[in-house]
Design a protein around this motif. Structure first.
Motif, short mmCIF file in Angstrom:
data_model
loop_
_atom_site.label_atom_id
_atom_site.label_comp_id
_atom_site.label_asym_id
_atom_site.label_seq_id
_atom_site.Cartn_x
_atom_site.Cartn_y
_atom_site.Cartn_z
N ASP A 320 -7.73 -13.31 -4.19
CA ASP A 320 -6.96 -12.41 -3.35
C ASP A 320 -6.61 -11.26 -4.35
OD1 ASP A 320 -5.31 -10.97 -1.75
OD2 ASP A 320 -3.77 -12.58 -1.17
N GLY A 324 0.09 -9.24 -3.20
CA GLY A 324 1.80 -9.07 -3.20
C GLY A 324 2.07 -8.63 -1.80
N GLY A 373 -2.24 -7.98 -12.71
CA GLY A 373 -3.16 -6.89 -13.36
C GLY A 373 -3.69 -5.97 -12.30
N LEU A 422 -7.99 5.09 -4.05
CA LEU A 422 -7.93 3.65 -4.69
C LEU A 422 -8.50 2.53 -3.84
CD1 LEU A 422 -6.05 1.84 -6.27
CD2 LEU A 422 -4.18 2.12 -4.70
N LEU A 426 -11.15 -0.22 -5.77
CA LEU A 426 -10.65 -1.63 -5.49
C LEU A 426 -11.92 -2.32 -4.63
CD1 LEU A 426 -7.13 -1.53 -4.24
CD2 LEU A 426 -7.88 -2.67 -6.29
C1 LIG Z 1 -1.20 -4.41 2.01
S1 LIG Z 1 -0.35 -4.97 0.28
C2 LIG Z 1 -1.16 -6.64 0.30
C3 LIG Z 1 -0.58 -7.68 1.30
C4 LIG Z 1 -0.84 -9.11 0.95
N1 LIG Z 1 -2.23 -9.52 0.95
C5 LIG Z 1 0.00 -10.12 2.09
O1 LIG Z 1 -0.69 -10.63 2.91
O2 LIG Z 1 1.11 -10.11 1.70
C6 LIG Z 1 -1.34 -4.21 -0.90
C7 LIG Z 1 -0.77 -4.88 -2.24
O3 LIG Z 1 -1.71 -3.99 -3.24
C8 LIG Z 1 -1.09 -3.89 -4.30
N2 LIG Z 1 -1.81 -2.84 -5.10
C9 LIG Z 1 -1.50 -1.44 -5.46
N3 LIG Z 1 -2.43 -1.04 -6.15
C10 LIG Z 1 -3.16 -2.07 -6.66
C11 LIG Z 1 -4.28 -2.14 -7.67
N4 LIG Z 1 -4.57 -1.04 -8.36
N5 LIG Z 1 -4.77 -3.45 -7.78
C12 LIG Z 1 -4.56 -4.45 -7.07
N6 LIG Z 1 -3.49 -4.47 -6.12
C13 LIG Z 1 -2.80 -3.28 -5.95
C14 LIG Z 1 0.37 -3.43 -3.73
O4 LIG Z 1 1.21 -3.63 -4.89
C15 LIG Z 1 0.54 -4.44 -2.72
O5 LIG Z 1 1.09 -5.61 -3.03
#
Ligand SMILES: C[S@@+](CC[C@H](N)C(=O)[O-])C[C@H]1O[C@@H](n2cnc3c(N)ncnc32)[C@H](O)[C@@H]1O
Length: 513
Positions: A320, A324, A373, A422, A426
Motif C-alpha cells: 500500500d 496513511g 518513506g 505527484l 507515484l
Molecule cells: C488519499 S491518502 C491515502 C488514504 C489511505 N489509503 C487510507 O485509505 O486511509 C494519500 C496519502 O498519501 C500520502 N502521500 C503524500 N505524498 C506521498 C508520497 N510522496 N509518497 C507516498 N505517499 C504520499 C499522504 O500523506 C496521504 O496519507
C-alpha cells in the motif's frame, strides 16, 4: 438549495432546554442564563450574557477553519468535549457547523445582499456569526426568533456588544425571505449555468466546472451535475466494515446498523457514536466509505494467476504505497491474512505512519509492516517486488466533499495540476515496483480527469509493458449487486449521487510478463 438539515431531532433550540440552562422571556423565546462554560470578550465588570453552548461550538469550528486552516472534523469533537455537550446538542452543533460550512457559498451570496459593504470588509468573526445565523434561518427548522436571538446572543458573548446591532439587522433581512425565494432572486438574471449552479448548490465555480468535466470524462451525462452537487451537500452515510476473518457486524446490527447493499461485511450506521461499539474500539470493525471498501477488495480479488515458482498462490507480497491514515491498509492486511499474503504499508508522513500502525494493530503482526518513506523512490529499494500494489494517491478530494465540509473553499484550481505531477510519479514508481504479471490499483477520491484517466493514460503511453484490466468488472465482482455500472473504457468511477459512496476512481494496471 442544498444545505439541508440532516439531524432534524437536533434542529430546534428546544434541545437547549434539556440542559436546564434556559429561561423563557415574556414572548416565549428561549434565553440563556449565564454559564461558567461560556467565554466572553467583554470588559471586566460589564454585564455578560452566556452563549448557547451548541451554537458556541459551531462558531468555534467556523473560526478555527477560517483563522487556523483547521479541519472541521478534527476541531468539532474537541469543542464538543470542551463544552460538555450532550448527544442532542452535539447533533445540533454538528449540523450547524457542517451546514454553515457547506452552505457558505449560498449564504455569502444572500448576506452580500443584506450587508451595506463588501463581505471582505466585515470582521471575519462577524461574518462567521452571520453564516451561522443564515444556516439556522434558511436551512434548519429553528424558529426565526430563536435563530436571531441566539445568534445575536452568541455574538455579544464571544465578539462583544459592538456588532450586535449589525448582526441583528442583517439577519432580520435574511429572515424576511425563505431559501427558495432568495435563490430565485439571486439567480433570476444569471444566464451563466455554472454561476447559477455555484450559488444554488454552494460550490466554487471552478469545482462545478471540474465536476461537469468529470462526469463527461467517465461516460456519464452532464445533466447529472445537479444531483452530484446536491449529494455533496447531504450528510454522508457512515459505513462500517468488519475486517474479513477478524471483525463482526453483530454488535453494530444490535445497535441499529443495517447491512450495506454494495459490499459484503459492510453496514450503514446511523445510531449515534460509533466509538461506543466495542468492536470499533477493538479495531476489528472500522468506519470506512463503501467505495473505499470496494476498491480495496477489487484489487485484492484480481486474478493474476499463479505467482510463485511452485504454483501456489500463497506468499504474495502486497504494497500500500500511500497508506496513511490506514483505512484501506487495514482492510488489505485482513484480506492478505486470509489469502496467505503479506502487506507492506508505506507512508511518508511520520504522524500518519503512526496512524497506519494503529489501524493495523487489529491484524496479526506477522502479516504486515509499515515503512516511512517517499513512495516515489519505492522501486529503488523494491524493484519488481510486489504482486499487488495499491496507489491511493494524494488528490484534491473533489469526490469526497460531503465528508470535508470546508474543503471545497480551501482547494484551489492549481492543486489539480500540482497533485497530477505527484500522482504520475507515484504511479510510475509503483509500476516499477510491481512484478511482471502483478497488478497496480490506482485509486483517487477525486473524479477529476486530470487526476484519474489522464494520469493513467500518460503512464501507460510511456511504456509498452503495461495493460489496463477491466476495473468496472473488478468492482462488479467485488460488490454484492454485481452491476454497479461504474466502468468506462476499462477504468471505473463510483459516484455519491449514484452509489452513495465517495467518488472513488479505480484503474487496474497489469505489468505484462
Ligand atoms: C488519499 S491518502 C491515502 C488514504 C489511505 N489509503 C487510507 O485509505 O486511509 C494519500 C496519502 O498519501 C500520502 N502521500 C503524500 N505524498 C506521498 C508520497 N510522496 N509518497 C507516498 N505517499 C504520499 C499522504 O500523506 C496521504 O496519507
Amino acid at each position: 438549495m442544498t444545505p439541508q438539515s440532516s439531524t432534524p431531532q437536533n434542529n430546534t433550540p428546544s434541545a437547549r432546554s434539556a440542559q436546564g440552562n434556559k429561561a423563557r422571556n415574556e414572548k416565549g423565546h428561549e434565553r440563556s442564563r449565564p454559564s461558567v462554560r461560556s467565554y466572553t470578550k467583554q470588559a471586566p465588570g460589564q454585564r455578560t450574557r452566556a452563549a448557547d453552548p451548541a451554537r458556541l461550538v459551531a462558531f468555534e469550528v467556523l473560526r478555527a477553519v477560517s483563522e487556523d486552516d483547521a479541519y472541521a472534523n478534527l476541531v468539532l469533537p474537541k469543542s464538543i468535549r470542551k463544552h460538555q455537550l450532550d448527544k442532542r446538542d452535539a447533533g445540533f452543533a454538528t449540523e450547524l457547523a457542517y451546514g454553515a460550512l457547506r452552505g457558505q457559498g449560498t449564504y455569502d451570496a444572500v448576506l452580500a445582499k443584506c450587508v451595506d459593504r463588501p463581505l471582505e470588509k466585515l470582521d471575519p468573526a462577524v461574518l462567521d456569526a452571520l453564516r451561522i445565523g443564515a444556516h439556522q434561518l434558511l436551512a434548519m427548522r429553528v424558529p426565526a426568533h430563536a435563530a436571531l436571538d441566539q445568534t445575536v446572543g452568541l455574538a455579544r458573548a464571544v465578539i462583544g456588544a459592538g456588532p450586535s446591532a449589525l448582526i441583528n439587522a442583517v439577519l432580520r433581512k435574511v429572515a424576511a425571505r425563505d431559501l427558495d425565494t432568495w435563490l430565485e432572486e439571486l439567480t433570476r438574471n444569471e444566464t451563466d449555468a455554472t454561476k447559477r449552479a455555484a450559488i444554488e448548490h454552494s460550490h466554487p465555480e471552478w469545482i462545478v466546472r471540474a465536476l461537469r468535466q468529470s462526469l463527461v470524462a467517465h461516460g456519464r451525462s452532464v445533466d447529472e451535475i445537479t444531483d452530484l452537487l446536491q449529494a455533496d451537500n447531504d450528510a454522508p452515510v457512515v459505513n462500517l466494515v468488519a475486517l474479513p476473518g477478524l471483525g463482526s457486524l453483530d454488535e453494530a446490527r444490535e445497535a441499529g446498523a443495517v447491512d450495506g447493499e454494495l459490499v459484503v461485511d459492510s453496514a450503514l450506521y446511523s445510531a449515534g457514536d460509533v466509538g461506543r461499539l466495542d468492536s470499533v474500539r477493538a479495531g476489528t470493525t472500522r468506519v470506512q466509505d463503501a467505495g473505499s471498501q470496494l476498491v480495496a477488495r477489487a484489487l485484492a480479488a484480481v486474478d493474476i494467476g499463479d505467482r510463485t515458482a511452485d504454483g501456489s498462490r500463497d506468499g504474495e507480497q502486497w504494497l500500500d504505497l500511500c497508506a496513511g491514515p490506514g483505512g484501506k491498509a487495514a482492510l488489505l492486511a485482513a484480506l492478505a491474512n486470509e489469502k496467505g499474503a503479506i502487506l507492506l504499508a508505506n507512508e511518508p508522513a511520520a504522524h500518519r505512519a503512526k496512524l497506519v500502525r494503529q489501524a493495523l494493530e487489529a491484524v496479526p503482526g506477522e502479516v504486515w509492516d509499515v515503512r516511512t518513506g517517499d513512495g516515489r523512490s519505492i522501486a529503488e529499494q523494491y524493484p519488481e517486488t510486489f504482486d499487488r500494489i495499491l496507489v491511493d494517491a494524494p488528490c484534491t478530494g473533489l469526490g469526497a466533499l460531503r465528508r470535508r465540509p470546508e474543503s471545497r473553499w480551501r482547494r484551489k484550481p492549481t492543486d489539480v495540476g500540482e497533485l497530477g505531477a505527484l500522482q504520475r510519479e507515484l504511479l510510475t514508481a509503483a509500476v516499477d515496483a510491481v512484478k511482471p504479471g502483478g497488478v497496480v490499483g490506482y485509486v483517487t477520491c477525486s473524479p477529476h480527469p486530470a487526476e484519474t484517466t489522464a494520469v493513467v493514460a500518460d503512464v501507460l503511453r510511456l511504456r509498452n509493458d503495461l495493460e489496463l484490466l477491466d476495473a468496472g468488472a473488478a468492482l462488479d465482482n467485488a460488490s454484492l449487486t454485481g452491476n454497479l455500472g461504474a466502468g468506462h473504457e476499462l477504468t471505473a468511477q463510483l459516484w455519491p449521487h449514484i452509489h452513495q459512496t465517495d467518488a472513488m476512481f479505480l484503474a487496474l494496471i497489469r505489468r505484462k510478463v
